[in-house]
Scaffold this motif. Structure first.
Motif, PDB file in Angstrom:
ATOM      1  N   ARG A 148      61.525  33.573  70.047  1.00  0.00           N
ATOM      2  CA  ARG A 148      62.469  34.369  69.239  1.00  0.00           C
ATOM      3  C   ARG A 148      62.971  33.582  68.037  1.00  0.00           C
ATOM      4  O   ARG A 148      63.043  34.113  66.933  1.00  0.00           O
ATOM      5  CB  ARG A 148      63.650  34.825  70.077  1.00  0.00           C
ATOM      6  CG  ARG A 148      63.308  35.996  70.978  1.00  0.00           C
ATOM      7  CD  ARG A 148      64.490  36.487  71.733  1.00  0.00           C
ATOM      8  NE  ARG A 148      65.433  37.132  70.823  1.00  0.00           N
ATOM      9  CZ  ARG A 148      66.655  37.498  71.153  1.00  0.00           C
ATOM     10  NH1 ARG A 148      67.089  37.290  72.375  1.00  0.00           N
ATOM     11  NH2 ARG A 148      67.441  38.077  70.290  1.00  0.00           N
ATOM     12  N   GLU A 149      63.334  32.329  68.245  1.00  0.00           N
ATOM     13  CA  GLU A 149      63.863  31.529  67.135  1.00  0.00           C
ATOM     14  C   GLU A 149      62.803  31.244  66.076  1.00  0.00           C
ATOM     15  O   GLU A 149      63.093  31.229  64.886  1.00  0.00           O
ATOM     16  CB  GLU A 149      64.433  30.214  67.661  1.00  0.00           C
ATOM     17  CG  GLU A 149      65.052  29.363  66.564  1.00  0.00           C
ATOM     18  CD  GLU A 149      65.726  28.091  67.049  1.00  0.00           C
ATOM     19  OE1 GLU A 149      65.922  27.187  66.217  1.00  0.00           O
ATOM     20  OE2 GLU A 149      66.060  27.990  68.252  1.00  0.00           O
ATOM     21  N   PRO A 152      60.452  34.323  62.969  1.00  0.00           N
ATOM     22  CA  PRO A 152      60.621  34.593  61.536  1.00  0.00           C
ATOM     23  C   PRO A 152      59.878  33.610  60.631  1.00  0.00           C
ATOM     24  O   PRO A 152      59.481  33.967  59.521  1.00  0.00           O
ATOM     25  CB  PRO A 152      62.138  34.484  61.327  1.00  0.00           C
ATOM     26  CG  PRO A 152      62.721  34.749  62.671  1.00  0.00           C
ATOM     27  CD  PRO A 152      61.734  34.171  63.650  1.00  0.00           C
ATOM     28  N   TYR A 153      59.658  32.389  61.074  1.00  0.00           N
ATOM     29  CA  TYR A 153      58.959  31.404  60.254  1.00  0.00           C
ATOM     30  C   TYR A 153      57.458  31.675  60.186  1.00  0.00           C
ATOM     31  O   TYR A 153      56.804  31.296  59.230  1.00  0.00           O
ATOM     32  CB  TYR A 153      59.195  29.992  60.790  1.00  0.00           C
ATOM     33  CG  TYR A 153      60.646  29.597  60.730  1.00  0.00           C
ATOM     34  CD1 TYR A 153      61.208  29.112  59.551  1.00  0.00           C
ATOM     35  CD2 TYR A 153      61.466  29.738  61.845  1.00  0.00           C
ATOM     36  CE1 TYR A 153      62.546  28.768  59.482  1.00  0.00           C
ATOM     37  CE2 TYR A 153      62.803  29.388  61.784  1.00  0.00           C
ATOM     38  CZ  TYR A 153      63.338  28.910  60.604  1.00  0.00           C
ATOM     39  OH  TYR A 153      64.664  28.577  60.544  1.00  0.00           O
ATOM     40  N   PHE A 155      56.148  34.941  60.621  1.00  0.00           N
ATOM     41  CA  PHE A 155      55.880  36.287  60.121  1.00  0.00           C
ATOM     42  C   PHE A 155      56.663  36.670  58.872  1.00  0.00           C
ATOM     43  O   PHE A 155      56.514  37.769  58.385  1.00  0.00           O
ATOM     44  CB  PHE A 155      56.146  37.311  61.232  1.00  0.00           C
ATOM     45  CG  PHE A 155      55.253  37.099  62.417  1.00  0.00           C
ATOM     46  CD1 PHE A 155      53.900  37.398  62.338  1.00  0.00           C
ATOM     47  CD2 PHE A 155      55.749  36.559  63.592  1.00  0.00           C
ATOM     48  CE1 PHE A 155      53.069  37.179  63.412  1.00  0.00           C
ATOM     49  CE2 PHE A 155      54.915  36.345  64.672  1.00  0.00           C
ATOM     50  CZ  PHE A 155      53.568  36.651  64.586  1.00  0.00           C
ATOM     51  N   ARG A 156      57.467  35.771  58.316  1.00  0.00           N
ATOM     52  CA  ARG A 156      58.324  36.149  57.183  1.00  0.00           C
ATOM     53  C   ARG A 156      57.547  36.523  55.936  1.00  0.00           C
ATOM     54  O   ARG A 156      58.023  37.289  55.128  1.00  0.00           O
ATOM     55  CB  ARG A 156      59.326  35.056  56.876  1.00  0.00           C
ATOM     56  CG  ARG A 156      58.733  33.795  56.323  1.00  0.00           C
ATOM     57  CD  ARG A 156      59.816  32.838  55.929  1.00  0.00           C
ATOM     58  NE  ARG A 156      59.276  31.492  55.863  1.00  0.00           N
ATOM     59  CZ  ARG A 156      59.991  30.420  55.900  1.00  0.00           C
ATOM     60  NH1 ARG A 156      61.287  30.515  55.987  1.00  0.00           N
ATOM     61  NH2 ARG A 156      59.439  29.243  55.836  1.00  0.00           N
ATOM     62  N   ASN A 157      56.348  36.006  55.757  1.00  0.00           N
ATOM     63  CA  ASN A 157      55.566  36.326  54.565  1.00  0.00           C
ATOM     64  C   ASN A 157      54.576  37.457  54.791  1.00  0.00           C
ATOM     65  O   ASN A 157      53.821  37.807  53.904  1.00  0.00           O
ATOM     66  CB  ASN A 157      54.826  35.078  54.068  1.00  0.00           C
ATOM     67  CG  ASN A 157      55.789  34.024  53.591  1.00  0.00           C
ATOM     68  OD1 ASN A 157      56.834  34.352  53.013  1.00  0.00           O
ATOM     69  ND2 ASN A 157      55.469  32.776  53.831  1.00  0.00           N
ATOM     70  N   SER A 158      54.617  38.034  55.975  1.00  0.00           N
ATOM     71  CA  SER A 158      53.709  39.128  56.293  1.00  0.00           C
ATOM     72  C   SER A 158      54.167  40.402  55.593  1.00  0.00           C
ATOM     73  O   SER A 158      55.327  40.773  55.640  1.00  0.00           O
ATOM     74  CB  SER A 158      53.679  39.358  57.805  1.00  0.00           C
ATOM     75  OG  SER A 158      52.982  40.537  58.098  1.00  0.00           O
ATOM     76  N   HIS A 161      55.686  42.694  58.039  1.00  0.00           N
ATOM     77  CA  HIS A 161      56.684  42.015  58.867  1.00  0.00           C
ATOM     78  C   HIS A 161      57.640  42.972  59.567  1.00  0.00           C
ATOM     79  O   HIS A 161      57.842  42.900  60.766  1.00  0.00           O
ATOM     80  CB  HIS A 161      57.467  41.022  58.004  1.00  0.00           C
ATOM     81  CG  HIS A 161      58.629  40.403  58.705  1.00  0.00           C
ATOM     82  ND1 HIS A 161      58.468  39.458  59.689  1.00  0.00           N
ATOM     83  CD2 HIS A 161      59.945  40.608  58.579  1.00  0.00           C
ATOM     84  CE1 HIS A 161      59.647  39.098  60.129  1.00  0.00           C
ATOM     85  NE2 HIS A 161      60.559  39.776  59.480  1.00  0.00           N
ATOM     86  N   LYS A 162      58.217  43.906  58.844  1.00  0.00           N
ATOM     87  CA  LYS A 162      59.230  44.779  59.446  1.00  0.00           C
ATOM     88  C   LYS A 162      58.626  45.733  60.467  1.00  0.00           C
ATOM     89  O   LYS A 162      59.243  46.023  61.477  1.00  0.00           O
ATOM     90  CB  LYS A 162      59.979  45.544  58.367  1.00  0.00           C
ATOM     91  CG  LYS A 162      60.889  44.635  57.571  1.00  0.00           C
ATOM     92  CD  LYS A 162      61.703  45.367  56.573  1.00  0.00           C
ATOM     93  CE  LYS A 162      62.578  44.362  55.858  1.00  0.00           C
ATOM     94  NZ  LYS A 162      63.296  44.912  54.772  1.00  0.00           N
ATOM     95  N   TRP A 165      57.546  43.422  63.648  1.00  0.00           N
ATOM     96  CA  TRP A 165      58.598  42.741  64.387  1.00  0.00           C
ATOM     97  C   TRP A 165      59.966  43.327  64.055  1.00  0.00           C
ATOM     98  O   TRP A 165      60.821  42.641  63.518  1.00  0.00           O
ATOM     99  CB  TRP A 165      58.587  41.242  64.083  1.00  0.00           C
ATOM    100  CG  TRP A 165      57.233  40.651  64.217  1.00  0.00           C
ATOM    101  CD1 TRP A 165      56.432  40.190  63.226  1.00  0.00           C
ATOM    102  CD2 TRP A 165      56.495  40.486  65.425  1.00  0.00           C
ATOM    103  NE1 TRP A 165      55.248  39.736  63.732  1.00  0.00           N
ATOM    104  CE2 TRP A 165      55.267  39.908  65.086  1.00  0.00           C
ATOM    105  CE3 TRP A 165      56.754  40.750  66.756  1.00  0.00           C
ATOM    106  CZ2 TRP A 165      54.287  39.597  66.020  1.00  0.00           C
ATOM    107  CZ3 TRP A 165      55.792  40.449  67.697  1.00  0.00           C
ATOM    108  CH2 TRP A 165      54.583  39.890  67.320  1.00  0.00           C
TER     109      TRP A 165
END
Length: 173
Positions: A148-149, A152-153, A155-158, A161-162, A165
């Motif tokens: 969980r932590e 975001p690192y 998938f943030r540039n996918s 993404h939204k 996830w």
């Protein structure tokens, strides 16, 4: 090296490929799967340990990966009483920093024969959340916290993404 509470300092490694799938390793001679992990030596930093374990357990060098993130604090799990070794000092569990890495080289470079006593004898790429359903029960909460932590690192540039996830999906795990 065991701390005053009985926890052994350790690192865990989540290795992802460019498709966002993660490296899932089969323990040598057993039907047990996990992420690579290993104990911190007294003369090492957690990051040095992570790169040493990466080399020893799966044959990859620092130049084969990109370090994306690390958990901000120690994550702990307790070993079931029946598995605790009766040695001094008594180790009741592990405290771990978790690292998220991205593979930057061909996966054919992954190998288990770097040391005389390999930890693993098989591996596969799996979906990011798959390990939560497969890992041994006493490690499940630490895996949940780390995944969980660190998600975001990865998938943030996918672009997707939204949709991939959404917040409620992350909260489910």
């Amino acid at each position: 090296m065991i701390d005053s509470s009985g926890f052994r300092p350790n690192v865990g490694i989540i290795l992802a490929n460019h498709a966002g799938r993660v490296f899932w390793a089969k323990r040598l001679g057993r039907d047990a799967w996990q992420f690579p992990q290993g104990g911190i030596h007294t003369d090492e930093t957690p990051e040095q340990t992570m790169f040493r374990e990466l080399k020893e357990e799966i044959g990859l060098a620092e130049s084969d990966v990109t370090l994306l993130a690390r958990t901000h604090r120690w994550l702990r799990y307790r070993i079931p009483t029946r598995l605790i070794r009766r040695t001094e000092p008594v180790c009741v569990g592990q405290k771990q920093f978790w690292y998220l890495l991205r593979l930057e080289t061909d996966e054919s470079r992954i190998h288990f024969d770097y040391t005389e006593k390999p930890e693993f004898d098989g591996w596969q790429w799996v979906s990011y959340w798959y390990p939560l359903e497969q890992v041994v029960s006493f490690k499940k909460e630490v895996y949940r916290q780390a995944l969980r932590e660190l998600a975001p690192y990865l998938f943030r540039n996918s672009i997707d993404h939204k949709r991939k996830w959404p917040l409620n999906y992350l909260l489910e795990y």
